[in-house]
Scaffold this active site. Structure first.
Site, PDB file in Angstrom:
ATOM      1  CG  ASP A  67      -1.989   1.071   1.146  1.00 38.01           C
ATOM      2  OD1 ASP A  67      -2.969   0.864   0.416  1.00 38.01           O
ATOM      3  OD2 ASP A  67      -1.850   2.112   1.806  1.00 38.01           O
ATOM      4  CG  ASN A  75      -4.594  11.216  -5.852  1.00 37.78           C
ATOM      5  OD1 ASN A  75      -3.758  11.388  -6.737  1.00 37.78           O
ATOM      6  ND2 ASN A  75      -5.774  10.682  -6.086  1.00 37.78           N
ATOM      7  CG  ASP A  84      -3.637   8.424 -12.305  1.00 43.44           C
ATOM      8  OD1 ASP A  84      -4.070   7.950 -11.226  1.00 43.44           O
ATOM      9  OD2 ASP A  84      -4.380   8.854 -13.204  1.00 43.44           O
ATOM     10  CD  GLU A 111      -4.705   4.119  -1.569  1.00 40.00           C
ATOM     11  OE1 GLU A 111      -4.979   4.408  -0.394  1.00 40.00           O
ATOM     12  OE2 GLU A 111      -5.527   4.213  -2.490  1.00 40.00           O
TER      13      GLU A 111
END
Length: 220
Positions: A67, A75, A84, A111
């Site tokens: 993770d 983000n 991304d 993620e």
């Protein structure tokens, strides 16, 4: 005769194009569009196959749950395009270290990533996890302290030999538990699951990783 030959060539070409299109469609249906790894659906299919194969051969199955740390805040701060790009970079680190044909790397969702490792002990799975974690750290070093440097990753590691009464979700739960522990212990860690000696399970190996430094230590 010339017409027949031309028709045969045309039909052969059409069949070839159709076959290629169907093959590409099958790949698209089982591949994550962003990272190029397997998608969750494909992982579930292969997990079931490998689990039954390991049960027949009495061999261990390893699983890494990976993770990206603090990814939501990352983000929100830098935007989805940068987020991304970070996920693609992490996926590349995963791909570059899962070189066996039997290793199955997947984007598990958001993620989070997963790596299924047939015929792999807990110690070997933990060592692979450390190589992936440190390769993500190396990316950050190459980015020379940029504020949008790729996030670190936390990795939960588990392995077990399938037995009657156990299911793939038991291994997923064990790896998820280890991942949660890695997050709780400060993130940017590799945390092997150490509770596999409970009833109905078997710990595959006695090796544990010192997550903060990447050294192997002996289990108590």
């Amino acid at each position: 005769c010339a017409t027949n030959v031309a028709l045969i060539i045309f039909l052969a070409g059409a069949l070839k194009r159709r076959s290629e299109a169907e093959h590409q469609l099958a790949i698209t249906a089982t591949t994550d569009g962003l990272t190029g790894l397997c998608n969750r659906r494909r992982l579930d299919e292969l997990f079931d196959l490998e689990w039954r194969r390991a049960m027949r051969s009495d061999s261990p199955v390893g699983l890494l749950m990976i993770d990206a740390d603090n990814f939501k805040a990352y983000n929100d701060q830098f935007g989805h395009q940068v987020g991304d790009a970070a996920l693609i970079a992490i996926a590349h680190c995963i791909q570059s270290h899962t070189l066996r044909a039997s290793d199955i790397s997947a984007r598990y969702g958001g993620e989070e990533f997963a790596i299924l490792l047939p015929e792999t002990s807990l110690a070997d799975a933990a060592q692979l996890a450390e190589r992936i974690r440190t390769s993500v750290l190396a990316l950050r070093a190459d980015q020379q302290g940029r504020s949008d440097s790729t996030p670190t990753v936390s990795i939960g590691v588990a392995a077990m030999v399938p037995r009657q009464g156990l299911l793939p979700r038991d291994l997923i739960k064990a790896a998820d538990t280890a991942l949660y522990q890695a997050k709780s212990n400060g993130r940017n860690r590799t945390e092997p699951e150490s509770a596999l000696k409970q009833s109905g399970t078997r710990q595959v190996d006695a090796g544990l990783v010192d997550p903060g430094h990447g050294h192997l230590t002996e289990a108590a």
